[in-house]
Write an enzyme that holds these catalytic residues in place. Structure first.
Site, short mmCIF file in Angstrom:
data_model
loop_
_atom_site.label_atom_id
_atom_site.label_comp_id
_atom_site.label_asym_id
_atom_site.label_seq_id
_atom_site.Cartn_x
_atom_site.Cartn_y
_atom_site.Cartn_z
CE LYS A 105 -0.31 -1.78 4.38
NZ LYS A 105 -0.44 -3.20 4.19
N GLY A 185 4.75 -7.81 19.52
CA GLY A 185 4.87 -7.82 18.06
C GLY A 185 3.71 -7.17 17.32
CD GLU A 188 6.75 -3.10 12.04
OE1 GLU A 188 7.95 -3.43 12.17
OE2 GLU A 188 5.91 -3.76 11.42
CG ASP A 199 -0.95 0.84 7.85
OD1 ASP A 199 -0.38 0.18 6.95
OD2 ASP A 199 -2.01 0.46 8.40
CE LYS A 203 -3.61 -1.02 5.99
NZ LYS A 203 -3.57 -1.37 7.42
N GLY A 300 -2.09 -9.85 8.97
CA GLY A 300 -1.89 -11.26 9.34
C GLY A 300 -1.54 -12.10 8.13
#
Ligand code: HSE
Length: 426
Positions: A105, A185, A188, A199, A203, A300
């Site tokens: 993306k 996790g 980041e 992010d 999108k 995922g």
């Protein structure tokens, strides 16, 4: 039933998603279907790294030319991430007449128009489902609908939604929860991409590009992340009947487009406000008033690999890419011109006349107050208490200049916080 062709694949990237693709391709082997996918080569950074899936070593290379210059390979899957060399690889593959499927993306948000144009010029399939896994099942309807969307809102970042949910659940502030998210996790080590809104912006840009044939430049979007949200704000919002989410908002009115990313209060108990943890979701209304929404995983291994496989099936079926044809000439609305409602938090001295001073400035800027919440004594620092106000609809320019004045009042300490309030669609 339509018989599919054999697809010869070159894969860039064998991390979590790449491994998921290899795994799902091998799970499909021998299953009754009409498509055959042959994985010819995988470009990786390090040949000797331990892999989560067994891969014959002859498939691995570090040289992109082993895919790009191989005429047998007709389809490139790019899941290496990053901007460069991913962008160059995507463009080069398309120039060489290879179909491209990408989860990237960040590249699409920066170079979507150029990449789609190249795919068109080369008559290649360009699969982007995996770049927007939470919403890709709506993409075709966004493109094909005879009616354009009027408004869409989305929770597109699982990391932020996880952090906000945990802050609410655990009664802790942003920093300790971010640390925990990094330990398990979900965030980041450099979390900026997620928590500062990049992010989510990527999108939104890709969705707008697909819906409108116009990829707004990243730096033209208003973008604010979740760093300044405190646990206190989450509690105040709850008391007022709202939940705080990092929201992507796009609204189209004739030729004008509003596109922004910021935390927002959403009415508790409905639609996107109900999303917990890493869940993502979208709600949209079209120009004739039809409203739809969905909730889906936004990240995922399997959700992403499945989206890639759906694009691979499209390639095997010989489907043409649904190209975003520019529908209308659009201009991007300046942030200062938008109108919405606001949650304001001031740190004010607890003394006579303070509320009158603050509301006086708001009144001078045409901002009407809907409700006020003042929390009792606060000893640290002495005499300063949080004052929360919800406004009726106001113009962003007016709110910003009012806040500049209020922050200079003797009775107000520190920088005030503003969170926009959205109604939700569903
Ligand atoms: N980092 C993203 C998220 C997933 O937290 O939702 C990949 O876009």
């Amino acid at each position: 039933m339509m018989k599919g062709k054999v697809v010869h694949l070159g894969l860039f990237g064998l991390g979590m998603v790449g491994g998921g693709i290899v795994e799902l391709l091998s799970r499909k082997k021998g299953k009754k279907d009409h498509h055959k996918f042959i994985l010819e080569k995988i470009v990786v950074k390090h040949l000797d790294k331990e892999r989560s899936v067994p891969v014959p070593s002859h498939l691995l290379t570090t040289d992109p030319r082993e895919i790009l210059a191989n005429p047998e390979i007709d389809t490139v899957v790019e899941v290496m991430g990053g901007i460069s060399p991913a962008k160059e690889i995507i463009l080069e593959a398309l120039k060489r007449g290879k179909n491209v499927i990408t989860a990237n993306k960040a590249v699409l948000a920066r170079a979507g128009s150029e990449i789609f144009k190249q795919a068109l010029d080369s008559d290649c399939y360009l699969g982007v489902r995996a770049s927007n896994i939470a919403t890709y099942r709506l993409i075709e309807s966004l493109i094909f609908s005879p009616f354009q969307f009027e408004k869409l809102i989305g929770v597109f970042n699982g990391t932020c939604n996880y952090i906000l949910t945990e802050m609410e659940k655990r009664g802790e502030d942003f920093s300790p929860i971010l640390k925990k998210a990094q330990e398990i996790g979900y965030a980041e080590q450099n979390p900026s991409d997620d928590i500062d809104g990049y992010d989510t912006a990527h999108k939104l840009i890709v969705l707008l590009g697909l819906a409108l044939g116009y990829f707004p430049p990243l730096d033209s979007l208003f973008m604010e992340g979740i760093r300044r949200i405190s646990h206190q704000d989450i509690l105040f919002a709850k008391e007022l009947g709202y939940r705080i989410k990092l929201l992507a908002v796009a609204r189209r009115e004739d030729n004008e487009l509003e596109a922004r990313i910021h935390p927002a209060l959403l009415p508790w108990g409905r639609g996107l406000a109900g999303l917990d943890g890493i869940e993502n979701g979208i709600e949209l209304r079209d120009e004739v008033g039809v409203e739809i929404g969905m909730q889906a995983p936004g990240a995922g291994k399997y959700p992403t690999a499945t989206a890639i496989l759906e694009d691979l099936v499209s390639v095997a079926q010989g489907r043409k890419l649904i190209y975003p044809q520019p529908k209308r000439y659009l201009t991007l609305k300046r942030m200062g011109q938008i109108k919405t409602k606001y949650y304001l938090r001031f740190n004010a001295l607890d003394e006579a006349g303070v509320l009158a001073k603050i509301s006086g400035v708001l009144g001078d800027h045409n901002i009407s107050i809907k409700s006020v919440l003042q929390k009792g004594e606060n000893k640290k620092p002495p005499g300063v208490v949080p004052v929360i106000m919800l406004t009726h609809q106001a113009k962003e320019d007016d709110i910003q200049s009012a806040l500049r004045k209020i922050d200079n009042l003797r009775v107000v300490k520190g920088k005030s916080l503003l969170i926009r309030v959205e109604q939700g669609i569903l």
